[in-house]
Design a protein around this motif. Structure first.
Motif, short mmCIF file in Angstrom:
data_model
loop_
_atom_site.label_atom_id
_atom_site.label_comp_id
_atom_site.label_asym_id
_atom_site.label_seq_id
_atom_site.Cartn_x
_atom_site.Cartn_y
_atom_site.Cartn_z
N VAL A 112 2.33 16.62 9.10
CA VAL A 112 2.25 15.54 8.12
C VAL A 112 0.79 15.17 7.86
CG1 VAL A 112 2.94 13.17 7.57
CG2 VAL A 112 4.50 14.65 8.86
N GLN A 113 0.38 15.25 6.59
CA GLN A 113 -0.99 14.92 6.21
C GLN A 113 -0.99 13.84 5.14
OE1 GLN A 113 -3.87 16.00 7.38
NE2 GLN A 113 -3.10 17.56 8.79
N VAL A 114 -1.95 12.92 5.23
CA VAL A 114 -2.16 11.89 4.22
C VAL A 114 -3.56 12.07 3.64
CG1 VAL A 114 -2.43 9.41 3.80
CG2 VAL A 114 -0.57 10.24 5.26
N TYR A 115 -3.67 12.13 2.32
CA TYR A 115 -4.97 12.36 1.70
C TYR A 115 -5.44 11.19 0.84
CZ TYR A 115 -1.84 13.81 -2.09
OH TYR A 115 -0.83 13.85 -3.02
N GLY A 116 -4.62 10.14 0.72
CA GLY A 116 -5.06 8.99 -0.07
C GLY A 116 -4.17 7.79 0.15
N ALA A 117 -4.73 6.60 0.02
CA ALA A 117 -3.98 5.34 0.12
C ALA A 117 -4.32 4.50 -1.10
CB ALA A 117 -4.31 4.60 1.40
N VAL A 118 -3.27 4.01 -1.79
CA VAL A 118 -3.43 3.29 -3.05
C VAL A 118 -2.82 1.90 -2.89
CG1 VAL A 118 -2.89 3.31 -5.51
CG2 VAL A 118 -3.22 5.48 -4.29
N ASP A 119 -3.57 0.87 -3.29
CA ASP A 119 -3.04 -0.49 -3.26
C ASP A 119 -2.17 -0.76 -4.48
OD1 ASP A 119 -4.22 -1.21 -0.87
OD2 ASP A 119 -6.04 -1.99 -1.82
N CYS A 158 0.85 -1.19 0.00
CA CYS A 158 0.00 0.00 0.00
C CYS A 158 0.89 1.24 0.00
CB CYS A 158 -0.91 0.00 1.23
SG CYS A 158 -1.98 1.44 1.38
N THR A 159 0.48 2.25 -0.74
CA THR A 159 1.21 3.52 -0.81
C THR A 159 0.35 4.65 -0.28
OG1 THR A 159 2.44 2.77 -2.76
CG2 THR A 159 2.38 5.14 -2.35
N LEU A 160 0.88 5.40 0.67
CA LEU A 160 0.21 6.60 1.15
C LEU A 160 0.69 7.79 0.33
CD1 LEU A 160 0.49 6.26 5.06
CD2 LEU A 160 -1.24 5.29 3.53
N GLU A 161 -0.25 8.60 -0.13
CA GLU A 161 0.09 9.88 -0.76
C GLU A 161 -0.20 10.98 0.26
OE1 GLU A 161 1.29 10.89 -3.66
OE2 GLU A 161 1.18 9.11 -4.96
N GLY A 162 0.78 11.85 0.47
CA GLY A 162 0.60 12.90 1.46
C GLY A 162 1.53 14.06 1.24
N TYR A 163 1.62 14.91 2.26
CA TYR A 163 2.49 16.08 2.19
C TYR A 163 2.81 16.53 3.61
CZ TYR A 163 -1.83 18.70 3.15
OH TYR A 163 -3.00 19.16 3.71
N TYR A 198 -2.17 -0.41 -9.91
CA TYR A 198 -2.41 0.44 -8.74
C TYR A 198 -3.92 0.65 -8.66
CZ TYR A 198 2.53 1.66 -9.42
OH TYR A 198 3.90 1.62 -9.61
N GLN A 199 -4.49 0.49 -7.48
CA GLN A 199 -5.94 0.62 -7.34
C GLN A 199 -6.27 1.55 -6.19
OE1 GLN A 199 -8.31 -2.99 -7.85
NE2 GLN A 199 -9.59 -2.40 -6.12
N TYR A 200 -7.21 2.48 -6.45
CA TYR A 200 -7.59 3.49 -5.46
C TYR A 200 -9.11 3.52 -5.35
CZ TYR A 200 -8.05 8.12 -3.31
OH TYR A 200 -8.36 9.16 -2.47
N PRO A 201 -9.64 3.65 -4.14
CA PRO A 201 -8.94 3.71 -2.85
C PRO A 201 -8.51 2.34 -2.35
CG PRO A 201 -11.30 3.96 -2.53
CD PRO A 201 -11.09 3.90 -4.01
N SER A 202 -7.58 2.34 -1.40
CA SER A 202 -7.07 1.10 -0.84
C SER A 202 -8.16 0.31 -0.14
CB SER A 202 -5.95 1.42 0.16
OG SER A 202 -5.56 0.25 0.86
N PHE A 232 -7.57 19.76 -0.91
CA PHE A 232 -7.79 18.72 -1.92
C PHE A 232 -9.16 18.10 -1.72
CE2 PHE A 232 -6.84 14.56 -3.97
CZ PHE A 232 -6.44 15.07 -5.21
N PRO A 233 -9.92 17.90 -2.82
CA PRO A 233 -11.27 17.33 -2.69
C PRO A 233 -11.22 15.85 -2.29
CG PRO A 233 -10.65 17.52 -5.00
CD PRO A 233 -9.57 18.21 -4.22
N HIS A 234 -12.39 15.35 -1.86
CA HIS A 234 -12.48 13.96 -1.41
C HIS A 234 -13.76 13.35 -1.95
CE1 HIS A 234 -11.72 10.50 1.17
NE2 HIS A 234 -12.96 10.57 1.60
N ARG A 235 -13.62 12.28 -2.75
CA ARG A 235 -14.73 11.49 -3.29
C ARG A 235 -15.73 12.37 -4.05
NH1 ARG A 235 -11.07 8.88 -1.59
NH2 ARG A 235 -11.20 7.02 -0.25
N GLN A 236 -15.21 13.27 -4.85
CA GLN A 236 -16.07 14.12 -5.68
C GLN A 236 -15.92 13.80 -7.16
OE1 GLN A 236 -15.67 18.31 -4.66
NE2 GLN A 236 -15.38 17.83 -2.49
N GLY A 237 -15.31 12.66 -7.47
CA GLY A 237 -15.09 12.27 -8.85
C GLY A 237 -16.24 11.47 -9.43
N THR A 238 -16.00 10.91 -10.62
CA THR A 238 -17.05 10.19 -11.37
C THR A 238 -17.20 8.75 -10.91
OG1 THR A 238 -16.52 11.56 -13.30
CG2 THR A 238 -17.78 9.55 -13.70
#
Length: 409
Positions: free
Chosen positions: A207-214, A196-201, A228-232, A313-319
């Motif tokens: 330290v903030q994490v805004y997404g986790a990708v398998d 799993c990969t955390l994307e953050g800044y 790579y699959q999102y969300p984890s 950054f937005p959250h779960r506002q995609g298609t």
């Protein structure tokens, strides 16, 4: 980047193309460094940010350029403490020793490299600086070690020489100074369970994490990325532990005001976490996944930080509820006989909405001509897709593979 909200207030200037940076047999890092400084010093307007989202040499060169012009960026030394694999493990050993494998430095050009290795078989050996698992080998015995060292000695220069140029701009501790880009690191095997990969800044020390990708792997030793699959789908409690480990390490090395992605293995059989590596940039591979699921590319995070602003950054506002990048691989060399035309590819994209297709091959080429591949496979194409579920994603991928009608000999 021009499609992002608020981008009409920015004016983007290209320092280098991808071909300038990556396409040649050598990585011309000194030419890039000197050329960037020349362009930037000659620019008559204000320079408000310098950004880049590719791996080496872009990620390593970026903080040097920002330092020269006083722009927001992680320090060059903090960047190296992530990107120099041996230095990174030394720093990790100080604050998160329970989450890293045994490791040691190896000079592949020494008379007897095996005598330097303090690990028992099996282990992994890889250069202290590379990209995309280039020249990374699993070693199960003396013969496979000799095979790996032979391959490494023949090709390590591609990353080693430009990396050594950049190392000269840092003050290195004695334990690191003798381990330059022509060296390798040997590490115990931790590739068990799920990756799993955390994307953050980090912004002003937070330290903030805004997404986790398998990251799903396949092939020999399960060492080649399949998708790579999102969300984890890894449990939230496990992701929170990953976040805490990340916070501890990045705070320790003083990494600040920059994006990152950090890769973990979760051994779900014994509920144990292992830290694989840290990248000091957003992952370009994940950008379409965030856009599909959250509604924006995380280039936005990179841009906000580069301008000294807290990212929003937005959250779960995609298609789509989920999305994936599929990496289509072959495991033996072959000659490419047929690829689809541009019209055929466009027809497939129309048939499968939310799909992007990128082919890496041309008729008449051999797969072994592809650059910077991992040690066990050839990536011939990538396919981005969104879906209502994992099942739908996998079905869509298989249908696209059939429709592309690639042919090899």
């Amino acid at each position: 980047m021009r499609e992002l909200p608020g981008a009409q207030d920015y004016r983007f200037h290209e320092l280098f193309t991808h071909a300038d940076v990556k396409a040649g047999p050598a990585i011309p890092v000194q030419k890039l460094h000197d050329g960037a400084l020349e362009q930037l010093h000659a620019f008559e307007g204000s320079i408000d940010a310098i950004v880049g989202y590719w791996d080496f040499p872009v990620s390593t060169l970026l903080p040097l350029l920002c330092r020269t012009f006083g722009l927001p960026s992680p320090s060059f030394e903090a960047t190296l403490k992530c990107e120099h694999k041996f230095w990174s493990r030394l720093e990790q050993q100080q604050v998160i020793p329970d989450f890293i494998p045994p490791f040691c430095a190896v000079d592949p050009f020494a008379d007897n490299p095996r005598s330097q290795i303090t690990l028992d078989y099996p282990f992994w050996i890889k250069p202290v600086k590379a990209a995309s698992s280039h020249l990374a080998f699993r070693v199960d015995g003396d013969s496979s070690l000799e095979h790996a060292l032979k391959r490494i000695r023949a090709s390590i220069y591609r990353f080693a020489e430009p990396f050594n140029y950049l190392l000269d701009f840092a003050e290195l501790p004695a334990s690191v100074a003798s381990v330059d880009g022509h060296h390798c690191i040997a590490e115990g095997v931790i590739s068990r369970g799920r990756q799993c990969t955390l994307e953050g800044y980090v912004y002003q020390g937070e330290v903030q994490v805004y997404g986790a990708v398998d990251s799903i792997r396949q092939g020999r030793h399960r060492s080649s990325f399949a998708r790579y699959q999102y969300p984890s789908r890894i449990p939230r409690r496990v992701q929170q532990r990953m976040h805490a480990i990340t916070d501890r390490f990045l705070t320790h090395i003083g990494f600040d005001n920059g994006p990152f992605n950090i890769e973990f293995y979760w051994d779900n059989q014994c509920d144990r976490l292992w830290l694989l590596e840290i990248n000091t940039r957003i992952s370009k591979s994940h950008c379409p996944l965030f856009r599909a699921v959250d509604g924006a590319s995380h280039h936005k995070v990179m841009l906000d930080l580069s301008l000294g602003q807290r990212p929003a950054f937005p959250h779960r506002q995609g298609t789509w509820p989920c999305a994936a990048k599929f990496m289509w691989r072959l495991y033996e060399d072959a000659m490419v006989k047929r690829i689809p035309s541009a019209a055929e590819i466009e027809a497939i994209r129309t048939r499968f909405p939310g799909t992007e297709i990128q082919l890496h091959i041309q008729p008449g080429m051999r797969l072994s001509e592809l650059r910077d591949q991992d040690s066990y496979s050839y990536e011939i194409a990538v396919i981005f897709a969104g879906g209502q579920s994992q099942t739908e994603l996998l079905e869509k991928y298989r249908a696209i593979q059939r429709a592309l009608r690639l042919e090899f000999e």
